[in-house]
Design an enzyme around this catalytic site. Structure first.
Site, PDB file in Angstrom:
ATOM      1  N   CYS A 103       0.828  -1.182   0.026  1.00 30.81           N
ATOM      2  CA  CYS A 103      -0.046  -0.002  -0.060  1.00 30.81           C
ATOM      3  C   CYS A 103       0.849   1.357  -0.058  1.00 30.81           C
ATOM      4  CB  CYS A 103      -0.827   0.010   1.219  1.00 30.81           C
ATOM      5  SG  CYS A 103      -2.088   1.419   1.446  1.00 30.81           S
ATOM      6  N   HIS A 145      -9.084  -3.540  -2.356  1.00 33.72           N
ATOM      7  CA  HIS A 145      -7.979  -2.864  -1.587  1.00 33.72           C
ATOM      8  C   HIS A 145      -8.496  -1.407  -1.531  1.00 33.72           C
ATOM      9  CE1 HIS A 145      -3.777  -1.836  -0.395  1.00 33.72           C
ATOM     10  NE2 HIS A 145      -4.226  -0.728  -0.983  1.00 33.72           N
ATOM     11  N   GLU A 146      -8.879  -0.727  -2.680  1.00 31.51           N
ATOM     12  CA  GLU A 146      -9.334   0.553  -2.865  1.00 31.51           C
ATOM     13  C   GLU A 146     -10.693   0.837  -1.959  1.00 31.51           C
ATOM     14  OE1 GLU A 146      -6.979   2.568  -3.274  1.00 31.51           O
ATOM     15  OE2 GLU A 146      -5.599   1.173  -4.453  1.00 31.51           O
TER      16      GLU A 146
END
EC number: 3.5.1.88
Length: 184
Positions: A103, A145-146
């Protein structure tokens, strides 16, 4: 929109920044301000050499993310999703893909994380038109993830507690400063 020529590169917020640890607000205005935000997000993700970026990673508390990454066929996909809703395969059709994940908000660190190998994001484009993005491969992981970011969650929050602590300890060693998160 050619993001390589437009937009301002903004600093990426790092783990511990409060904006990363709380849910973002829905977008209500599909206007020039949103279009500029998306241009800035693309400029910022390219400068950071990432594959996706959520608005809160540049300090903007809105439900928007951009992506530019390969799908399961290794075809690069690029886009923006505003006010996303993620739909995952049901348990009977779900296959987990275990890969290292990193990340931009936890630079230099990666950890193995299982995620479903497919995901569908429903939302809106920058003009407010409904869109659906089918994610396979890296794109499936990116959509998950986003969307997590927009819900105030980092990938490390999905790790077992001991592994999460290892990642944060390693990050703190490099950063030279302790991280304060809501869970610490």
């Amino acid at each position: 929109m050619d993001a390589h020529n437009h937009g301002t590169v903004l600093p990426i917020r790092l783990v511990g920044d409060p904006v990363l640890h709380r849910p973002c607000r829905p977008v209500t205005a599909f206007d020039d301000s949103l279009a500029r935000l998306v241009e800035d997000m693309f400029a910022s993700v390219y400068a950071a050499e990432g594959v996706g970026l959520a608005a809160n990673q540049i300090g903007v508390d809105l439900q928007v993310f951009v992506y530019h990454c390969p799908d399961g066929d290794n075809e690069f996909q690029k886009g923006v999703v505003v006010n996303p809703t993620l739909v995952m395969p049901d348990a009977g059709n779900r296959r987990l893909d275990v890969h290292d994940e990193g990340c931009l908000s936890v630079p230099g660190q990666r950890a193995s994380l299982a995620r479903p190998d497919r995901a569908v994001a429903h939302g809106y484009d920058v003009h407010g038109a409904p869109i659906t993005v089918l994610g396979t491969g890296v794109l499936a992981r990116c959509l998950q993830h986003e969307t997590d970011h927009l819900e105030g969650r980092l990938y490390i929050d999905r790790l077992p507690a001991d592994r999460r602590r290892q990642v944060l300890d390693a990050y703190e060693q490099v950063a030279g400063t302790p991280v304060r998160t809501p869970e610490s």
